[in-house]
Design a protein around this motif. Sequence first.
Motif, PDB file in Angstrom:
ATOM      1  N   GLY A   1     -11.092  11.536  17.485  1.00 52.29           N
ATOM      2  CA  GLY A   1     -10.537  12.083  16.254  1.00 52.29           C
ATOM      3  C   GLY A   1      -9.027  11.982  16.210  1.00 52.29           C
ATOM      4  N   ILE A   2      -8.380  12.275  17.310  1.00 50.61           N
ATOM      5  CA  ILE A   2      -6.915  12.173  17.364  1.00 50.61           C
ATOM      6  C   ILE A   2      -6.472  10.721  17.244  1.00 50.61           C
ATOM      7  N   LEU A   3      -7.220   9.807  17.871  1.00 53.84           N
ATOM      8  CA  LEU A   3      -6.912   8.383  17.731  1.00 53.84           C
ATOM      9  C   LEU A   3      -7.066   7.933  16.279  1.00 53.84           C
ATOM     10  N   LEU A   4      -8.109   8.405  15.587  1.00 51.16           N
ATOM     11  CA  LEU A   4      -8.280   8.081  14.177  1.00 51.16           C
ATOM     12  C   LEU A   4      -7.142   8.652  13.335  1.00 51.16           C
ATOM     13  N   LEU A   5      -6.652   9.829  13.684  1.00 49.25           N
ATOM     14  CA  LEU A   5      -5.506  10.399  12.966  1.00 49.25           C
ATOM     15  C   LEU A   5      -4.270   9.520  13.120  1.00 49.25           C
ATOM     16  N   VAL A   6      -4.019   9.056  14.325  1.00 53.33           N
ATOM     17  CA  VAL A   6      -2.858   8.196  14.559  1.00 53.33           C
ATOM     18  C   VAL A   6      -3.001   6.896  13.771  1.00 53.33           C
ATOM     19  N   ILE A   7      -4.194   6.312  13.796  1.00 50.15           N
ATOM     20  CA  ILE A   7      -4.424   5.079  13.041  1.00 50.15           C
ATOM     21  C   ILE A   7      -4.271   5.332  11.547  1.00 50.15           C
TER      22      ILE A   7
ATOM     23  N   PHE B   1      -2.498   7.702   9.954  1.00 50.87           N
ATOM     24  CA  PHE B   1      -1.101   7.900   9.566  1.00 50.87           C
ATOM     25  C   PHE B   1      -0.292   6.613   9.684  1.00 50.87           C
ATOM     26  N   PHE B   2      -0.641   5.766  10.657  1.00 49.59           N
ATOM     27  CA  PHE B   2       0.031   4.472  10.756  1.00 49.59           C
ATOM     28  C   PHE B   2      -0.281   3.614   9.532  1.00 49.59           C
ATOM     29  N   CYS B   3      -1.549   3.602   9.101  1.00 50.67           N
ATOM     30  CA  CYS B   3      -1.920   2.847   7.897  1.00 50.67           C
ATOM     31  C   CYS B   3      -1.260   3.435   6.653  1.00 50.67           C
ATOM     32  N   LEU B   4      -1.064   4.731   6.633  1.00 43.86           N
ATOM     33  CA  LEU B   4      -0.466   5.395   5.481  1.00 43.86           C
ATOM     34  C   LEU B   4       0.986   4.983   5.271  1.00 43.86           C
ATOM     35  N   GLN B   5       1.697   4.721   6.346  1.00 42.92           N
ATOM     36  CA  GLN B   5       3.112   4.379   6.223  1.00 42.92           C
ATOM     37  C   GLN B   5       3.346   2.898   5.963  1.00 42.92           C
ATOM     38  N   GLN B   6       2.304   2.075   5.914  1.00 49.81           N
ATOM     39  CA  GLN B   6       2.473   0.642   5.760  1.00 49.81           C
ATOM     40  C   GLN B   6       2.823   0.241   4.338  1.00 49.81           C
TER      41      GLN B   6
ATOM     42  N   PRO C   1      -3.006  -1.577  -0.891  1.00 47.54           N
ATOM     43  CA  PRO C   1      -4.365  -1.017  -0.844  1.00 47.54           C
ATOM     44  C   PRO C   1      -4.698  -0.340   0.480  1.00 47.54           C
ATOM     45  N   VAL C   2      -4.050  -0.767   1.558  1.00 41.78           N
ATOM     46  CA  VAL C   2      -4.309  -0.114   2.846  1.00 41.78           C
ATOM     47  C   VAL C   2      -3.803   1.319   2.818  1.00 41.78           C
ATOM     48  N   SER C   3      -2.622   1.533   2.274  1.00 44.17           N
ATOM     49  CA  SER C   3      -2.070   2.884   2.257  1.00 44.17           C
ATOM     50  C   SER C   3      -2.688   3.744   1.163  1.00 44.17           C
ATOM     51  N   LEU C   4      -3.309   3.126   0.163  1.00 44.89           N
ATOM     52  CA  LEU C   4      -3.916   3.905  -0.925  1.00 44.89           C
ATOM     53  C   LEU C   4      -5.379   4.231  -0.701  1.00 44.89           C
ATOM     54  N   THR C   5      -6.139   3.397   0.004  1.00 38.06           N
ATOM     55  CA  THR C   5      -7.572   3.631   0.149  1.00 38.06           C
ATOM     56  C   THR C   5      -8.025   3.796   1.589  1.00 38.06           C
ATOM     57  N   VAL C   6      -7.624   2.888   2.452  1.00 33.13           N
ATOM     58  CA  VAL C   6      -8.125   2.902   3.824  1.00 33.13           C
ATOM     59  C   VAL C   6      -7.587   4.098   4.603  1.00 33.13           C
ATOM     60  N   ALA C   7      -6.309   4.349   4.512  1.00 37.07           N
ATOM     61  CA  ALA C   7      -5.702   5.441   5.270  1.00 37.07           C
ATOM     62  C   ALA C   7      -6.271   6.813   4.900  1.00 37.07           C
ATOM     63  N   PRO C   8      -6.399   7.155   3.613  1.00 43.05           N
ATOM     64  CA  PRO C   8      -7.002   8.456   3.301  1.00 43.05           C
ATOM     65  C   PRO C   8      -8.451   8.578   3.762  1.00 43.05           C
ATOM     66  N   LEU C   9      -9.210   7.487   3.705  1.00 43.84           N
ATOM     67  CA  LEU C   9     -10.591   7.540   4.183  1.00 43.84           C
ATOM     68  C   LEU C   9     -10.653   7.799   5.692  1.00 43.84           C
ATOM     69  N   ILE C  10      -9.784   7.142   6.429  1.00 45.08           N
ATOM     70  CA  ILE C  10      -9.741   7.348   7.878  1.00 45.08           C
ATOM     71  C   ILE C  10      -9.325   8.778   8.203  1.00 45.08           C
ATOM     72  N   LEU C  11      -8.324   9.291   7.489  1.00 44.22           N
ATOM     73  CA  LEU C  11      -7.851  10.647   7.751  1.00 44.22           C
ATOM     74  C   LEU C  11      -8.909  11.693   7.411  1.00 44.22           C
TER      75      LEU C  11
END
Length: 62
Positions: free
Chosen positions: A12-18, A20-25, A31-41
């Motif tokens: 879970g912590i690894l997914l959080l890091v991934i 937030f990393f996708c969110l800042q891209q 589309p990565v910061s708008l869709t993929v990152a919130p789904l992962i978080l």
Amino acid sequence: MNKKNFILIAIGILLLVIGFFCLQQGPADNPVSLTVAPLILVLAYVVVIPLGIIFGGKKQDK
């Protein structure tokens, strides 16, 4: 808590890091910061970490 709990929480912590990393891209319309990152978080916060906390595993009788 046993080893499975700590592994799930670590995932879970690894997914959080991934997430937030996708969110800042890139720019704001990426589309990565708008869709993929919130789904992962959401997956990490709502599914994986609570499973790591709640999951009991096998109980051993003494």
